[in-house]
Structure formats: C-alpha cells, structure tokens
Design a protein around this motif. Structure first.
Motif, PDB file in Angstrom:
ATOM      1  N   UNK A 236      41.736  34.514  14.221  1.00 24.02           N
ATOM      2  CA  UNK A 236      42.029  33.932  15.530  1.00 24.02           C
ATOM      3  C   UNK A 236      40.895  34.218  16.512  1.00 24.02           C
ATOM      4  N   UNK A 237      40.318  35.403  16.443  1.00 18.36           N
ATOM      5  CA  UNK A 237      39.183  35.718  17.310  1.00 18.36           C
ATOM      6  C   UNK A 237      37.986  34.832  16.991  1.00 18.36           C
ATOM      7  N   UNK A 238      37.826  34.480  15.732  1.00 15.17           N
ATOM      8  CA  UNK A 238      36.700  33.647  15.327  1.00 15.17           C
ATOM      9  C   UNK A 238      36.909  32.186  15.725  1.00 15.17           C
ATOM     10  N   UNK A 239      38.169  31.728  15.695  1.00  9.03           N
ATOM     11  CA  UNK A 239      38.491  30.341  16.043  1.00  9.03           C
ATOM     12  C   UNK A 239      39.650  30.351  17.065  1.00  9.03           C
ATOM     13  N   UNK A 240      39.391  30.805  18.285  1.00  9.13           N
ATOM     14  CA  UNK A 240      40.492  31.068  19.227  1.00  9.13           C
ATOM     15  C   UNK A 240      41.263  29.836  19.684  1.00  9.13           C
ATOM     16  N   UNK A 241      40.681  28.652  19.583  1.00  8.24           N
ATOM     17  CA  UNK A 241      41.395  27.458  20.054  1.00  8.24           C
ATOM     18  C   UNK A 241      42.248  26.815  18.958  1.00  8.24           C
ATOM     19  N   UNK A 242      42.363  27.480  17.812  1.00  4.70           N
ATOM     20  CA  UNK A 242      43.129  26.892  16.713  1.00  4.70           C
ATOM     21  C   UNK A 242      44.453  27.597  16.443  1.00  4.70           C
ATOM     22  N   UNK A 243      44.770  28.606  17.251  1.00  2.00           N
ATOM     23  CA  UNK A 243      46.045  29.308  17.064  1.00  2.00           C
ATOM     24  C   UNK A 243      47.076  28.749  18.036  1.00  2.00           C
ATOM     25  N   UNK A 244      48.353  29.060  17.772  1.00  2.00           N
ATOM     26  CA  UNK A 244      49.504  28.527  18.508  1.00  2.00           C
ATOM     27  C   UNK A 244      49.786  29.402  19.743  1.00  2.00           C
ATOM     28  N   UNK A 245      48.927  29.320  20.739  1.00  2.00           N
ATOM     29  CA  UNK A 245      49.041  30.185  21.919  1.00  2.00           C
ATOM     30  C   UNK A 245      50.245  29.877  22.793  1.00  2.00           C
ATOM     31  N   UNK A 246      50.904  28.734  22.617  1.00  2.00           N
ATOM     32  CA  UNK A 246      52.041  28.389  23.484  1.00  2.00           C
ATOM     33  C   UNK A 246      53.334  29.111  23.094  1.00  2.00           C
ATOM     34  N   UNK A 247      53.258  29.960  22.067  1.00  2.00           N
ATOM     35  CA  UNK A 247      54.404  30.778  21.646  1.00  2.00           C
ATOM     36  C   UNK A 247      54.398  32.111  22.388  1.00  2.00           C
ATOM     37  N   UNK A 248      55.566  32.610  22.779  1.00  2.00           N
ATOM     38  CA  UNK A 248      55.663  33.892  23.502  1.00  2.00           C
ATOM     39  C   UNK A 248      55.604  35.049  22.492  1.00  2.00           C
ATOM     40  N   UNK A 249      54.392  35.311  22.054  1.00  2.00           N
ATOM     41  CA  UNK A 249      54.174  36.284  20.977  1.00  2.00           C
ATOM     42  C   UNK A 249      54.584  37.694  21.371  1.00  2.00           C
ATOM     43  N   UNK A 250      54.462  38.058  22.634  1.00  2.00           N
ATOM     44  CA  UNK A 250      54.751  39.431  23.071  1.00  2.00           C
ATOM     45  C   UNK A 250      56.076  39.498  23.831  1.00  2.00           C
ATOM     46  N   UNK A 251      56.998  38.599  23.530  1.00  2.00           N
ATOM     47  CA  UNK A 251      58.271  38.543  24.258  1.00  2.00           C
ATOM     48  C   UNK A 251      59.085  39.810  24.075  1.00  2.00           C
ATOM     49  N   UNK A 252      59.280  40.270  22.856  1.00  2.00           N
ATOM     50  CA  UNK A 252      60.030  41.506  22.599  1.00  2.00           C
ATOM     51  C   UNK A 252      59.135  42.701  22.915  1.00  2.00           C
ATOM     52  N   UNK A 253      59.629  43.605  23.735  1.00  2.00           N
ATOM     53  CA  UNK A 253      58.831  44.746  24.159  1.00  2.00           C
ATOM     54  C   UNK A 253      59.395  46.049  23.583  1.00  2.00           C
ATOM     55  N   UNK A 254      58.527  47.039  23.363  1.00  2.00           N
ATOM     56  CA  UNK A 254      59.045  48.356  22.955  1.00  2.00           C
ATOM     57  C   UNK A 254      59.949  48.927  24.030  1.00  2.00           C
ATOM     58  N   UNK A 255      60.903  49.747  23.615  1.00  2.00           N
ATOM     59  CA  UNK A 255      61.804  50.345  24.599  1.00  2.00           C
ATOM     60  C   UNK A 255      61.007  51.290  25.515  1.00  2.00           C
TER      61      UNK A 255
END
Length: 255
Positions: A236-255
């Motif tokens: 993803x770092x190599x091709x950053x515009x090709x990943x699904x960034x519109x997903x809330x990847x960090x939605x669940x947080x540690x307690x």
C-alpha cells in the motif's frame, strides 16, 4: 461521507505529505474504484469460456514461480490479499490457476446484488464460501491441497481480532487468517493486483511468508497477524492510490 473518510485515513497514514497530495491520492482512489467496477462487469459479461481464454490479455503475472513452488508442497495455498487495485479481477485471474480455489466472503445485505456478485466471482471456477462457521471446511480443503483467498485489511471487532499496527496506528485485525495458516500448514503467498495504466493490470505473487512458531499460541497469532499486515502495508505504501481508503479501517479502538 466516503470522501471525508478517505481524506481522514490518508492524512492519518501519511502525516508528512501536503494536503494537495492527499487530495490527489483520494481522487485517484475513487478513479480506481470506478474503473474496477466497470471492468469487472465488462469482463464477467463475456462468459466463462471467453474469460478463461482471454484474461491474460488484460493481466500480466509476476512471481508465478513462488506460487508454483507453494502448490508443489501439497499442503494448500493461502492467497494473502487486500482490497487493492482491481481485487475482483485478481480473484478471476487466480481462478484460472491449475489449483482448486476457494474464497471466504461476507454475504452482501442485498440478496439480489449478492447473487449477482457471487455469479461473477465464480465465473472462473472459484467456490464462494460465506464466512460464518467456515473454519473446518476450509481446513479440509487446504489439507486436500486446495487454495484459499483471504483479504485481511478491514476493521473487525475486539472479539474476532487483535490490535496490530497499521500505518503506525493500532488497528483491529481479524486473527482468523493467522489461525487458519497455523493449523493447516498451508503456504501463505502475498497476492495483489496492481493497476498499470487505465486498462492493464499486473498480478503479483510474493515470496512465501515464514510463520512465527514460538510455541505460545496467543503470541503466534499476534505475531503472524502482524506479519501479514506489515506485508500488505508495504504494498500500500508503494501504490497508495490503489487501496480502499474509504473504509473505516481504525473504527474499533483498543480499550
């Protein structure tokens, strides 16, 4: 809403780049999604015979030797992947390999759309497996030397996942792929589709990942989930515009 999520995620992942670059990456992400949607509908409409015979007119393959070596081991293959490039076209291309192929998916909420997408996904022979209670069936198939595709780049619950760093921020990541890999002994092959220009793609098979085996189950689950995530992040770092960034990847947080 998804535009704002995309911009937020990009700013979190790449805090050192300027806002103009963030906006360009976000636009390119949506361009990729639009093209990918049109492409998969176009390709799937051709029918199974045409797709099987012509898919490599659209896709070049890199690293096929890594996959062939893994298949020869006879313990099954896990395609470790992500919502990256045109991942549906990637799945169709994988289906043309000389190895029975299974995909774990979450059924869509819309039954009609789910049937349509399942039909598209299975056009080159993939068996589509709803994710609920699938573990034993998956292990049996891998033991027979079959292949399994798993996408591990989406948010999950605390109960189903472990927190590993993704772009330097803890992200709840499904631990199921690590458990399947450890229980089955299958070869884990990073597999991603990279868009090259408007209508050409490159399918990359990476080298087999060497699993951690400390003897401590919980530690090994964490370390291998971290290993998988780090590998995907490198692409993803190599091709950053090709990943699904519109997903809330960090939605669940540690307690």
């Amino acid at each position: 809403r998804h535009r704002n999520i995309t911009l937020q995620n990009l700013r979190m992942a790449f805090p050192d780049i300027d806002n103009n670059r963030v906006v360009i990456l976000a636009k390119n992400t949506f361009h990729n999604m639009g093209r990918s949607t049109a492409e998969i509908i176009h390709v799937a409409s051709k029918g199974a015979t045409t797709v099987n015979n012509s898919i490599h007119n659209w896709v070049t393959v890199e690293g096929k030797g890594h996959l062939d070596k893994a298949i020869k081991k006879g313990k099954g293959v896990i395609y470790l992947s992500a919502h990256f490039g045109n991942w549906e076209l990637m799945s169709l291309t994988i289906g043309t390999n000389d190895c029975p192929y299974n995909v774990i998916v979450r059924p869509l909420d819309n039954p009609k759309l789910d049937r349509l997408l399942t039909g598209m996904r299975s056009i080159t022979g993939a068996k589509i497996m709803p994710k609920k209670n699938v573990l034993l069936d998956v292990l049996k198939r891998l033991k027979r030397g079959e292949a399994l595709a798993i996408l591990i780049d989406q948010n999950t619950s605390r109960e189903l996942g472990v927190f590993v760093n993704f772009f330097s921020t803890p992200a709840a990541t499904n631990k199921g792929p690590a458990i399947i890999a450890m229980k089955s002994g299958a070869a884990v092959i990073p597999t991603l589709m990279v868009r090259e220009g408007r209508y050409r793609h490159r399918l990359i098979y990476g080298e087999e990942l060497v699993l951690h085996k400390t003897g401590n189950l919980e530690k090994d689950i964490f370390l291998n989930t971290e290993l998988f995530t780090n590998n995907l992040e490198s692409y993803i770092r190599k091709y950053p515009d090709q990943w699904f960034w519109m997903h809330r990847r960090w939605k669940t947080r540690p307690e």
